[in-house]
Scaffold this motif. Structure first.
Motif, PDB file in Angstrom:
ATOM      1  N   VAL A  67       0.836  -1.208   0.000  1.00 32.78           N
ATOM      2  CA  VAL A  67       0.000   0.000   0.000  1.00 32.78           C
ATOM      3  C   VAL A  67       0.870   1.257   0.000  1.00 32.78           C
ATOM      4  CG1 VAL A  67      -1.709   1.295   1.327  1.00 32.78           C
ATOM      5  CG2 VAL A  67      -1.941  -1.163   1.096  1.00 32.78           C
ATOM      6  N   MET A  68       1.982   1.231   0.741  1.00 32.46           N
ATOM      7  CA  MET A  68       2.863   2.393   0.792  1.00 32.46           C
ATOM      8  C   MET A  68       3.499   2.662  -0.570  1.00 32.46           C
ATOM      9  SD  MET A  68       6.116   3.050   3.317  1.00 32.46           S
ATOM     10  CE  MET A  68       7.002   1.644   2.651  1.00 32.46           C
ATOM     11  N   LEU A  69       3.961   1.603  -1.256  1.00 32.05           N
ATOM     12  CA  LEU A  69       4.548   1.786  -2.588  1.00 32.05           C
ATOM     13  C   LEU A  69       3.513   2.322  -3.573  1.00 32.05           C
ATOM     14  CD1 LEU A  69       6.721  -1.453  -2.869  1.00 32.05           C
ATOM     15  CD2 LEU A  69       7.494   0.869  -2.383  1.00 32.05           C
ATOM     16  N   LEU A  70       2.295   1.785  -3.499  1.00 29.23           N
ATOM     17  CA  LEU A  70       1.246   2.278  -4.378  1.00 29.23           C
ATOM     18  C   LEU A  70       0.924   3.742  -4.084  1.00 29.23           C
ATOM     19  CD1 LEU A  70      -0.791   1.586  -6.587  1.00 29.23           C
ATOM     20  CD2 LEU A  70      -2.361   0.811  -4.812  1.00 29.23           C
ATOM     21  N   ALA A  71       0.876   4.106  -2.796  1.00 29.93           N
ATOM     22  CA  ALA A  71       0.616   5.503  -2.434  1.00 29.93           C
ATOM     23  C   ALA A  71       1.746   6.423  -2.904  1.00 29.93           C
ATOM     24  CB  ALA A  71       0.429   5.613  -0.909  1.00 29.93           C
ATOM     25  N   ALA A  72       2.998   5.949  -2.798  1.00 24.74           N
ATOM     26  CA  ALA A  72       4.128   6.765  -3.268  1.00 24.74           C
ATOM     27  C   ALA A  72       4.046   6.989  -4.777  1.00 24.74           C
ATOM     28  CB  ALA A  72       5.447   6.086  -2.890  1.00 24.74           C
ATOM     29  N   MET A  73       3.708   5.934  -5.523  1.00 26.10           N
ATOM     30  CA  MET A  73       3.580   6.092  -6.971  1.00 26.10           C
ATOM     31  C   MET A  73       2.466   7.070  -7.325  1.00 26.10           C
ATOM     32  SD  MET A  73       4.085   2.119  -8.093  1.00 26.10           S
ATOM     33  CE  MET A  73       3.670   2.446  -9.790  1.00 26.10           C
ATOM     34  N   LEU A  74       1.315   6.936  -6.657  1.00 24.09           N
ATOM     35  CA  LEU A  74       0.208   7.850  -6.933  1.00 24.09           C
ATOM     36  C   LEU A  74       0.552   9.283  -6.535  1.00 24.09           C
ATOM     37  CD1 LEU A  74      -2.866   5.712  -5.798  1.00 24.09           C
ATOM     38  CD2 LEU A  74      -2.198   6.284  -8.126  1.00 24.09           C
ATOM     39  N   GLY A  75       1.202   9.458  -5.368  1.00 23.26           N
ATOM     40  CA  GLY A  75       1.563  10.806  -4.919  1.00 23.26           C
ATOM     41  C   GLY A  75       2.539  11.481  -5.862  1.00 23.26           C
ATOM     42  N   VAL A  76       3.587  10.757  -6.260  1.00 27.63           N
ATOM     43  CA  VAL A  76       4.575  11.344  -7.174  1.00 27.63           C
ATOM     44  C   VAL A  76       3.936  11.648  -8.528  1.00 27.63           C
ATOM     45  CG1 VAL A  76       6.723  10.891  -8.409  1.00 27.63           C
ATOM     46  CG2 VAL A  76       6.532  10.265  -6.014  1.00 27.63           C
ATOM     47  N   GLY A  77       3.069  10.731  -9.013  1.00 24.99           N
ATOM     48  CA  GLY A  77       2.428  10.963 -10.302  1.00 24.99           C
ATOM     49  C   GLY A  77       1.508  12.179 -10.289  1.00 24.99           C
ATOM     50  N   LEU A  78       0.706  12.315  -9.218  1.00 25.26           N
ATOM     51  CA  LEU A  78      -0.204  13.456  -9.145  1.00 25.26           C
ATOM     52  C   LEU A  78       0.550  14.779  -9.029  1.00 25.26           C
ATOM     53  CD1 LEU A  78      -2.973  12.018  -6.790  1.00 25.26           C
ATOM     54  CD2 LEU A  78      -3.108  12.385  -9.254  1.00 25.26           C
ATOM     55  N   VAL A  79       1.601  14.802  -8.199  1.00 26.77           N
ATOM     56  CA  VAL A  79       2.377  16.038  -8.064  1.00 26.77           C
ATOM     57  C   VAL A  79       3.107  16.355  -9.367  1.00 26.77           C
ATOM     58  CG1 VAL A  79       4.262  17.138  -6.812  1.00 26.77           C
ATOM     59  CG2 VAL A  79       2.603  15.780  -5.582  1.00 26.77           C
ATOM     60  N   GLN A  80       3.583  15.308 -10.066  1.00 28.38           N
ATOM     61  CA  GLN A  80       4.272  15.523 -11.336  1.00 28.38           C
ATOM     62  C   GLN A  80       3.321  16.102 -12.388  1.00 28.38           C
ATOM     63  OE1 GLN A  80       7.564  14.942 -11.329  1.00 28.38           O
ATOM     64  NE2 GLN A  80       7.754  15.825 -13.366  1.00 28.38           N
ATOM     65  N   LEU A  81       2.053  15.671 -12.342  1.00 24.71           N
ATOM     66  CA  LEU A  81       1.077  16.268 -13.248  1.00 24.71           C
ATOM     67  C   LEU A  81       0.808  17.731 -12.905  1.00 24.71           C
ATOM     68  CD1 LEU A  81      -1.545  13.387 -13.565  1.00 24.71           C
ATOM     69  CD2 LEU A  81       0.107  14.114 -15.286  1.00 24.71           C
ATOM     70  N   TRP A  82       0.931  18.065 -11.646  1.00 20.24           N
ATOM     71  CA  TRP A  82       0.673  19.430 -11.201  1.00 20.24           C
ATOM     72  C   TRP A  82       1.844  20.360 -11.494  1.00 20.24           C
ATOM     73  CZ3 TRP A  82       0.649  21.225  -5.459  1.00 20.24           C
ATOM     74  CH2 TRP A  82       0.134  22.514  -5.381  1.00 20.24           C
ATOM     75  N   ILE A  83       3.068  19.836 -11.388  1.00 20.90           N
ATOM     76  CA  ILE A  83       4.270  20.662 -11.543  1.00 20.90           C
ATOM     77  C   ILE A  83       4.515  20.925 -13.027  1.00 20.90           C
ATOM     78  CG2 ILE A  83       6.771  20.681 -11.286  1.00 20.90           C
ATOM     79  CD1 ILE A  83       6.458  19.186  -8.703  1.00 20.90           C
ATOM     80  N   GLU A  84       4.915  22.130 -13.348  1.00 25.83           N
ATOM     81  CA  GLU A  84       5.324  22.513 -14.696  1.00 25.83           C
ATOM     82  C   GLU A  84       6.799  22.880 -14.690  1.00 25.83           C
ATOM     83  OE1 GLU A  84       2.943  25.529 -16.409  1.00 25.83           O
ATOM     84  OE2 GLU A  84       1.064  24.394 -16.277  1.00 25.83           O
ATOM     85  N   GLU A  85       7.475  22.496 -15.749  1.00 31.40           N
ATOM     86  CA  GLU A  85       8.886  22.802 -15.892  1.00 31.40           C
ATOM     87  C   GLU A  85       9.056  23.991 -16.833  1.00 31.40           C
ATOM     88  OE1 GLU A  85      11.406  21.482 -14.335  1.00 31.40           O
ATOM     89  OE2 GLU A  85      10.244  19.952 -13.265  1.00 31.40           O
TER      90      GLU A  85
END
Length: 376
Positions: A67-85
């Motif tokens: 569950v922790m690995l799945l949450a880390a993947m979802l968290g990083v993916g959602l923040v990556q969608l939010w962040i712009e370079e």
């Protein structure tokens, strides 16, 4: 018979004491015999519980890690969608010297004038502020020295061809006197002959600054314009355009603290997923393990029918009380039988008295049974 009655009573008391001692010895022996089996059963039960606890802990840890690995993947993916370079582009420009004022076009929206697609180019996202700079590599030739000043014009065009921003900058080579050029040529003669050094100058000019909005910008057009009164254009080895965008301050903060957002987003998602699992999918985290009755010799049906330990303890106490009452009644019957046997030997002469005693004894037995029932 009157002389024998004290001896009979003493004998009955002695026999009763002997039976009590015998029962005490049997109870002690049964306790000592049951002790090893109880110790073995307790040890086995303890080891079984420890084993089940270890297996359950390992299983729960595995589920929580997944569950922790799945949450880390979802968290990083959602923040990556939010962040712009920020956008960074570098492209070569090629001026058309067939025109009186040579022009070069840079398209960063993905399309050029003929409709073809230029791969690898991206548009600037809305809200970004982009800066445009030009880099010119010019030879230190006599022609460029005589040309002197010339003009560079940059225009930002939208998709429909409208001019969104325009900038014009003068430009020229840096001046070097003739003695300095001779001295530099003398000192750098060997590198110049070997091709390590060249007689060139690189000029960098900041041309434009624009905030991207709708309508979107598509093309940057750069024009070389000679000095007024002349038609001489500068000689160029290379020309490059450099485009760098700057994020809005909110997105810049998010980008600067992206690792913090990664961690907190993963923690929030992890806690949410644990709450959902505990609320809706509890058997997934805490599976119900069925106990095999063959491994528990002292277990009865009450353990599987859901009865509590207090009910089983009360049933066991009732069984012990009933057993004690049964033994007590047997002892009383034996004692009365001995007394009645002695009295019957003495009562051969008087049958009426024996009948009365039998009635009395029966009444006493009935009273004892009533007492025993009341005690139960």
């Amino acid at each position: 018979m009157a002389l024998l009655s004290p001896f009979i009573s003493i004998f009955s008391i002695a026999s009763d004491s002997y039976h009590r001692a015998e029962e005490a010895v049997d109870a002690v022996e049964s306790v000592f015999l049951k002790a090893p089996s109880k110790v073995i059963h307790g040890t086995t039960t303890l080891l079984r519980k420890i084993g089940f606890g270890i297996v359950g802990a390992v299983y729960v840890c595995m589920v929580m890690i997944v569950v922790m690995l799945l949450a880390a993947m979802l968290g990083v993916g959602l923040v990556q969608l939010w962040i712009e370079e920020p956008v960074f582009m570098r492209e070569s420009l090629f001026f058309d010297y067939t025109d009186a004022n040579p022009k070069a076009v840079f398209t960063f929206g993905g399309f050029v004038d003929d409709g073809s697609i230029k791969k690898g180019l991206m548009g600037v996202p809305p809200g970004h502020t982009f800066h445009v700079s030009l880099a010119l590599l010019m030879p230190e030739s006599d022609h460029n020295m005589q040309t002197g000043m010339f003009q560079l014009t940059a225009e930002v065009l939208s998709a429909d061809g409208n001019v969104m921003a325009k900038s014009s900058q003068p430009c020229m080579l840096r001046f070097r006197s003739l003695p300095l050029r001779f001295l530099r040529t003398f000192l750098l003669g060997a590198p110049l002959l070997l091709g390590i050094s060249e007689e060139t100058q690189r000029i960098s000019i900041k041309m434009l600054q624009l905030k991207e909005r709708h309508p979107r910008s598509k093309v940057i057009r750069v024009t070389l314009i000679p000095r007024a009164g002349t038609v001489c254009l500068p000689q160029l080895y290379e020309a490059e355009i450099l485009l760098i965008s700057k994020l809005p301050w909110t997105k810049e903060v998010v980008r600067s603290w992206k690792w913090t957002f990664y961690v907190w987003a993963s923690i929030y998602i992890y806690i949410t997923m644990l709450i959902i699992i505990l609320s809706c999918c509890r058997p997934l985290l805490f599976p119900i393990t069925a106990v095999d009755p063959s491994h528990c010799p002292d277990s009865d049906e009450t353990e599987y029918t859901g009865e509590s330990k207090e009910a089983r303890a009360e049933g066991r106490d009732e069984k012990e009380i009933s057993e004690v009452l049964r033994r007590w009644q047997q002892r009383r019957r034996k004692r009365k039988a001995i007394i009645l046997h002695g009295e019957m030997v003495d009562s051969t002469e008087c049958s009426s008295a024996s009948i009365t005693r039998e009635d009395t004894s029966m009444a006493v037995d009935e009273q004892d049974i009533v007492d025993s029932e009341s005690v139960c």
